[in-house]
Every structure is written in C-alpha cells, then in structure tokens.
Write an enzyme that holds these catalytic residues in place. Structure first.
Site: not given
Length: 295
Positions: A2-3, A52, A192, A284
């Site tokens: 969920p961005e 977010k 990401n 990441r």
DNA sequence: GGAAAATGATTAT
DNA sequence: TAATCCTTTTCCG
C-alpha cells in the site's frame, strides 16, 4: 504496502461510505480495545490521507491514525453502497489488484463474525470495515495529530502540496536520491515500487547524491510522481509503463506489463534491452536499468 | 506444516 | 547495519 495511492483510495472510500455516520468501533483481536472505546459511538467527520498515513476524524475531536505498513489491509462489506470495493491495502491473491466484489450476494444482514486478527472493526448501519496487520493504529488528539503531520514531507497527491518544499528537503544532502525518495520526511507517499519506477522514467541513477540533482530534475521527479500516483488512485493499482513500451496492448494492462523495473531483475529493459539489475539498498530491494540510469 | 516474502518504519547496537 | 513488529498468502516438502 500500500503506497500513497492506496491510502488516498481508502480515504475516499471511508468518506463515501461512512462520513457523517455514527460508527461502532471495536477491536475483535483485543489489542486496540482501549483505543476503540474512546471512539465507539462517535460520528465520522472526515477521512484524510497524508502520504501513507490515514486519519479518521471523529465527532469528539479525536483522530484515528492508521498506517498499514508492509501488509496491513482493510476489508469492507455491507449493502449496495459498499459493493464497489471490498479490499484495499496489501496485495491479496491477484497480483497487486484489489479484490473485486462478486456481487449477487444475499441482502446485507450485518457484519460477519471476525476472521483472523482483526485489530479494528468499524460498523455503521450499512456496512463494516475490518483492519488487519497495521503498523500503526492509535488515537490522537488534534495536537498530537498536528505533530505527526508537521514531520512529514509534502504529499504529491494533495493539490495544496508545495513542490518547492520537496526541492528544499532534498537540497544539499549527501544521500542517494534512491534513499531520499523513500524518506517520508522528504516526500510523503512514495514506496518501493514508485521509487524504482519513477527513477527509471526520469532516467536517473538511484545512487546520484541529492545535492547533484538539479532543481529541474527534482521538479521533473515531483511532477512525474504526482501524475503516476494520481493514475494509481484512479486505477487502484500501480501502472507506470507507457503504451509504447508494452508488448501486449490489451486492456486492462496485464501485471507483467505494468512496471519498467520493479521485480523485473534479469529481464530485458523495455527501453534498451539491457538486463534489469537488483540489489539491496537500506534493506529494501532496489531495481534499476544499469544502462538507462547511469547518471 | 513450515518457511519465505510482501508496496514499511522504528528502535537498538 | 541489525533486530523487531505486525498478518496473510504462496510456495515447497
């Protein structure tokens, strides 16, 4: 996660189905029982997203702050009003797509028994929302909410956001741009996937230090992010490829054609054919084209 | 049945 | 840089 685009969709969903209505708030799992008690029975005034973070404002001047983290998600259900979207958040089963409701169900007869670890359940006369797996779920006073907001960078999905503030927060820093795009104090909402995709689209190397990024490049990034994330809000999924870079022209865009570099390591770059690379940056996964993104 | 992975972030070392 | 938190789904044996 969920961005940011998913959170803006959630804010929209909460506004359309719950705003102005009195809500029952509970914590079937129990971990949020005390917080739920402070909100139970209040009406929802507004739902807003900043990056977010999702803020639900209640009638007693308290805010519920929710951050989905990597795998948090909301499920919705209820009468006809609710049938449009039944899950928003972390990917479930079908790629990154939100699960569509099948329709054709019997008349709404109240929320089902909670399944799994439901941190919060919100219920109105017409439907319900279940939250699982959030990183953050807490009740804030207006003052506390203000303090959270002032830490965050500008959110490109908000019309009032100031791109110059983004430029200012980037400037002079000896930190790779690939790291700063993920830093929510610099820019709120990018995660990401958008990080990798937007750097590719602007042909910028993730390792360029922020102080070497010109103002034009920074504003170019900002505008691209705003555009591509607005598309994400509309579509309910992340699609960053241009039609001319897709082999399969079918609509809707297949998952395999939606990204330039994210999760495409070892596959040929859609622009130049070079193998897409992957490495870890600050724990990441970072994806990029070593040929298109040299500087 | 168990491990790994996932669009995240904070805290400790 | 590493450990930690939170939950579900997918993949492997």
């Amino acid at each position: 996660m969920p961005e940011g685009h998913s959170i803006h969709r959630l804010a929209r969903q909460f506004t359309s189905v719950f705003a102005g209505q009195q809500l029952s708030v509970s914590s079937p799992q129990g971990r949020f029982a005390a917080g739920a008690a402070r909100l139970d029975g209040q009406a929802l005034i507004a739902a807003e997203a900043h990056g977010k973070q999702l803020f639900l404002e209640f009638d007693n001047e308290l805010f519920l702050r929710i951050h989905l983290g990597l795998y948090g998600a909301f499920d919705f259900g209820g009468d006809e009003t609710f049938r449009r979207s039944s899950s928003i958040g972390a990917p479930r089963r079908v790629g990154e797509r939100e699960i569509a409701d099948d329709g054709g169900e019997p008349a709404y007869a109240g929320p089902p028994p909670p399944k799994g670890a439901v941190r919060v359940r919100l219920t109105s006369d017409h439907g319900w929302a279940d939250l699982r797996g959030p990183t953050a779920c807490e009740v804030l006073t207006p003052e506390e909410q203000r303090r959270v907001l002032e830490k965050l960078g500008p959110d490109p999905l908000q019309p009032r956001a100031d791109p110059r503030e983004f430029v200012r927060r980037l400037s002079a820093r000896r930190t790779p741009i690939g790291l700063l795009l993920m830093n929510q104090e610099v820019l709120a909402g990018v995660g990401n996937v958008y990080r990798a995709e937007v750097l590719f689209r602007r042909l910028i190397s993730p390792w360029r230090l922020a102080r070497s990024i010109t103002q034009e490049e920074a504003l170019g990034l900002w505008n691209d992010i705003a555009g591509v994330m607005a598309d994400g809000v509309a579509a309910g999924r992340i699609i960053t490829t241009l039609p001319e870079h897709r082999v399969d022209a079918s609509i809707p865009v297949p998952v395999s054609e939606a990204h330039y570099v994210y999760k495409r390591q070892g596959l040929p770059c859609r622009r130049c054919g070079t193998e897409v690379a992957m490495t870890e940056m600050a724990a990441r996964k970072l994806y990029w084209c070593p040929s298109c993104q040299q500087t």
